[in-house]
Motif scaffolding. Structure first.
Motif, PDB file in Angstrom:
ATOM      1  N   ARG A 139       0.847  -1.188   0.000  1.00 40.71           N
ATOM      2  CA  ARG A 139       0.000   0.000   0.000  1.00 40.71           C
ATOM      3  C   ARG A 139       0.889   1.247   0.000  1.00 40.71           C
ATOM      4  O   ARG A 139       2.092   1.172   0.232  1.00 40.71           O
TER       5      ARG A 139
ATOM      6  N   TYR B 217       2.412   4.628   1.482  1.00 42.35           N
ATOM      7  CA  TYR B 217       2.826   5.093   2.811  1.00 42.35           C
ATOM      8  C   TYR B 217       1.768   6.014   3.436  1.00 42.35           C
ATOM      9  O   TYR B 217       1.132   6.807   2.752  1.00 42.35           O
ATOM     10  N   LYS B 218       1.602   5.874   4.763  1.00 42.78           N
ATOM     11  CA  LYS B 218       0.715   6.756   5.529  1.00 42.78           C
ATOM     12  C   LYS B 218       1.527   7.412   6.643  1.00 42.78           C
ATOM     13  O   LYS B 218       2.550   6.893   7.067  1.00 42.78           O
ATOM     14  N   ASP B 219       1.055   8.534   7.138  1.00 42.86           N
ATOM     15  CA  ASP B 219       1.766   9.236   8.209  1.00 42.86           C
ATOM     16  C   ASP B 219       1.959   8.367   9.446  1.00 42.86           C
ATOM     17  O   ASP B 219       2.925   8.549  10.195  1.00 42.86           O
ATOM     18  N   SER B 220       1.071   7.426   9.667  1.00 42.93           N
ATOM     19  CA  SER B 220       1.186   6.539  10.830  1.00 42.93           C
ATOM     20  C   SER B 220       2.385   5.588  10.712  1.00 42.93           C
ATOM     21  O   SER B 220       2.785   4.962  11.702  1.00 42.93           O
ATOM     22  N   ASP B 221       2.982   5.502   9.514  1.00 43.84           N
ATOM     23  CA  ASP B 221       4.158   4.644   9.299  1.00 43.84           C
ATOM     24  C   ASP B 221       5.463   5.372   9.620  1.00 43.84           C
ATOM     25  O   ASP B 221       6.532   4.760   9.558  1.00 43.84           O
ATOM     26  N   TYR B 222       5.380   6.652   9.913  1.00 45.11           N
ATOM     27  CA  TYR B 222       6.559   7.515   9.978  1.00 45.11           C
ATOM     28  C   TYR B 222       7.687   6.954  10.840  1.00 45.11           C
ATOM     29  O   TYR B 222       8.820   6.784  10.373  1.00 45.11           O
TER      30      TYR B 222
ATOM     31  N   ASP C 227       5.983  12.062   3.591  1.00 42.16           N
ATOM     32  CA  ASP C 227       4.778  12.368   2.814  1.00 42.16           C
ATOM     33  C   ASP C 227       5.035  13.526   1.850  1.00 42.16           C
ATOM     34  O   ASP C 227       4.702  13.448   0.659  1.00 42.16           O
TER      35      ASP C 227
ATOM     36  N   TRP D 299       6.069   3.078  -1.002  1.00 37.47           N
ATOM     37  CA  TRP D 299       5.183   1.964  -0.693  1.00 37.47           C
ATOM     38  C   TRP D 299       5.602   1.275   0.604  1.00 37.47           C
ATOM     39  O   TRP D 299       6.783   1.258   0.961  1.00 37.47           O
TER      40      TRP D 299
END
Length: 225
Positions: free
Chosen positions: A7, A9-14, A98, A110
């Motif tokens: 998927r 990348y999302k900010d929660s993966d930072y 991001d 990703w």
């Protein structure tokens, strides 16, 4: 059915992404150190030093201390080559992932996530800045969490990036890695990348520990008419 999926990348993966990037590179410090130990300009002076006690120019205790200090200095030299790069990246593209990778055309990032929601790995893409590489996409930040290696995650991440490059009309995917990252080199070979260059990191210390950068390229086949 695969037990993971890819998927964006999302900010929660930072924090996980930054930690994985740093820890993944630090794994290669000891490999780089062992490689440096085998260099002629490292072990030859060490052998020469063994004659000093026999000539009464140095005591055995002093010799042992000198060897110990030399080994520590060599290890820290190998460590510095990685940590300096890590610190630079964490304050550059990995500072605001991001903004750097998802808010610019031709860039992407990703993440591989398990069915249980675990962060497993990552990969990033950006237009190549190399001269003559206007239609090349650069592969960066490929890393897989240690306990999830051997499941084909890195291969799937690379193929996703190659597909991204193909759809954008790119002619090739390029990347750089370091000599101690042997598993990564084996992966690139299997995927069809070819070694195109081999050069030293632009620091004088890199020649002392033989810290070489390996450049690879994957040529994307032209679409059939």
């Amino acid at each position: 059915m695969s037990d993971y999926f890819l998927r964006i990348y999302k900010d929660s993966d930072y924090h996980e992404a930054r930690d994985l990037f740093a820890s993944g590179l630090k794994e290669h410090i000891n490999t780089a150190f062992r490689h440096a130990l085998g260099l002629t300009h490292v072990w030859l002076p060490a052998l020469a030093m063994l004659t000093l006690p026999m000539l009464n120019l140095m005591s055995i205790t002093t010799l042992i201390l000198a060897f110990a200090l030399a080994l520590v200095a060599l290890w820290f030299s190998a460590r510095y080559m990685y940590t300096s790069y890590i610190n630079h990246a964490l304050s550059d593209d990995m500072l605001d992932i991001d903004k750097y990778y998802l808010q610019r055309d031709g860039y992407c990032f990703w993440v591989a996530e398990s069915a249980r929601g675990e962060f497993m790995g990552m990969i990033a893409a950006l237009p190549s800045s190399n001269p003559g590489g206007e239609k090349h996409l650069e592969l960066k930040r490929l890393s897989v969490v240690k306990q999830h290696r051997g499941k084909g995650v890195a291969k799937v991440l690379c193929r996703r990036l190659i597909d991204f490059a193909r759809k954008r009309g790119c002619e090739a995917v390029v990347l750089t890695t370091t000599l101690p990252q042997r598993d990564a080199c084996k992966l690139y070979d299997k995927l069809g990348f070819r070694l195109t260059d081999n050069y030293y990191y632009p620091k004088l210390l890199s020649r002392v520990v033989d810290f070489r950068i390996l450049a690879y390229q994957y040529d994307i086949p032209a679409a059939s008419q």
